[in-house]
Enzyme design. Sequence first.
Site, PDB file in Angstrom:
ATOM      1  N   VAL A   1       0.564   3.693   3.127  1.00 54.73           N
ATOM      2  CA  VAL A   1       1.042   3.314   4.460  1.00 54.73           C
ATOM      3  C   VAL A   1       2.395   2.604   4.373  1.00 54.73           C
ATOM      4  O   VAL A   1       3.372   3.043   4.950  1.00 54.73           O
ATOM      5  CB  VAL A   1       0.006   2.433   5.203  1.00 54.73           C
ATOM      6  CG1 VAL A   1       0.571   1.957   6.543  1.00 54.73           C
ATOM      7  CG2 VAL A   1      -1.295   3.194   5.415  1.00 54.73           C
ATOM      8  N   CYS A   2       2.456   1.509   3.625  1.00 48.35           N
ATOM      9  CA  CYS A   2       3.673   0.691   3.598  1.00 48.35           C
ATOM     10  C   CYS A   2       4.839   1.361   2.883  1.00 48.35           C
ATOM     11  O   CYS A   2       5.995   1.129   3.230  1.00 48.35           O
ATOM     12  CB  CYS A   2       3.388  -0.646   2.911  1.00 48.35           C
ATOM     13  SG  CYS A   2       2.077  -1.608   3.682  1.00 48.35           S
ATOM     14  N   THR A   3       4.533   2.177   1.865  1.00 50.83           N
ATOM     15  CA  THR A   3       5.584   2.733   1.010  1.00 50.83           C
ATOM     16  C   THR A   3       6.042   4.118   1.442  1.00 50.83           C
ATOM     17  O   THR A   3       7.241   4.397   1.489  1.00 50.83           O
ATOM     18  CB  THR A   3       5.087   2.810  -0.454  1.00 50.83           C
ATOM     19  OG1 THR A   3       4.571   1.535  -0.842  1.00 50.83           O
ATOM     20  CG2 THR A   3       6.198   3.216  -1.395  1.00 50.83           C
TER      21      THR A   3
ATOM     22  N   THR B   1       0.858  -1.191   0.000  1.00 50.65           N
ATOM     23  CA  THR B   1       0.000   0.000   0.000  1.00 50.65           C
ATOM     24  C   THR B   1       0.888   1.233   0.000  1.00 50.65           C
ATOM     25  O   THR B   1       1.704   1.432   0.900  1.00 50.65           O
ATOM     26  CB  THR B   1      -0.957   0.042   1.218  1.00 50.65           C
ATOM     27  OG1 THR B   1      -0.202  -0.024   2.425  1.00 50.65           O
ATOM     28  CG2 THR B   1      -1.958  -1.094   1.177  1.00 50.65           C
TER      29      THR B   1
END
Length: 195
Positions: free
Chosen positions: A117-119, A114
Site C-alpha cells: 500500500v505505502c510503497t 507496507t
Amino acid sequence: MPYERFTGDKAALLLIDHQVGTMGWAKSMPLEELKRNALMLAKTAKILKMPVVLTSSMEEYAQGPLLPELEAILPAEFAARIKRLGIVNAMDDENFAAAVKATGRRKIILAGVTNDVCTVYPALSLVSDGYQVQVVADAGASPSKFGDDMALRRMEKNGVTLTSTNQVIAELAGNWATPQGTQIVTEVVMPAMQG
C-alpha cells in the site's frame, strides 16, 4: 537506459509511513528486522548528507506518530515531515510531491512501511514521472507474504529496481575505506549485524 550507480550526491531517500501503529501491520517480515532496516537507511542518508523526505499518514489515528528513532536520527527532516490526511499514494499529496521535487534529485531510494500500500503507488508514480527508483524491499513488508509478492512483482514489472537494505547501503557507500564509508561500517552496518 544504461545503469548508473546511485551515490549519496545524486540520490534522495523517501521514507513513507514508518509509524508506531502501522509497523504492526507489516507481518510478512519480523517487526524488529523491518525497523532496523528503515533506521539503517536513515542513518546512512544522514552520514552521506542525502536529502531525505519523511511522510506519515493520519498520525492522530491508529497509525500513530513516526518512529521516535527517526526523530533522533533526522531531527530537521522529522520536523519537516509531510503529514498526509489519508491520501494513499504519497505522490498524490501536493506537499509531498513538492518536497520530492525540491530535493533536486532524479534518483530516488524509496521505502514504505507496507510494500503493498505505502510503497507501490508512489514508486509507480515516480517511475512514470521519469525518476529512477530503487525500492528497498526489506525496509517495508505487507500484511501477508502474498500481498508483498504481488506488490514487488507489480513494481518490478513497471520499471522499479528492487533492492535490499544492505545492497543499497553498499552501493551508496561505494568504498568502505573512505571516511564516509568507514563511518557507515562502524555506525550503521556493524551495530545492525551485532544487534
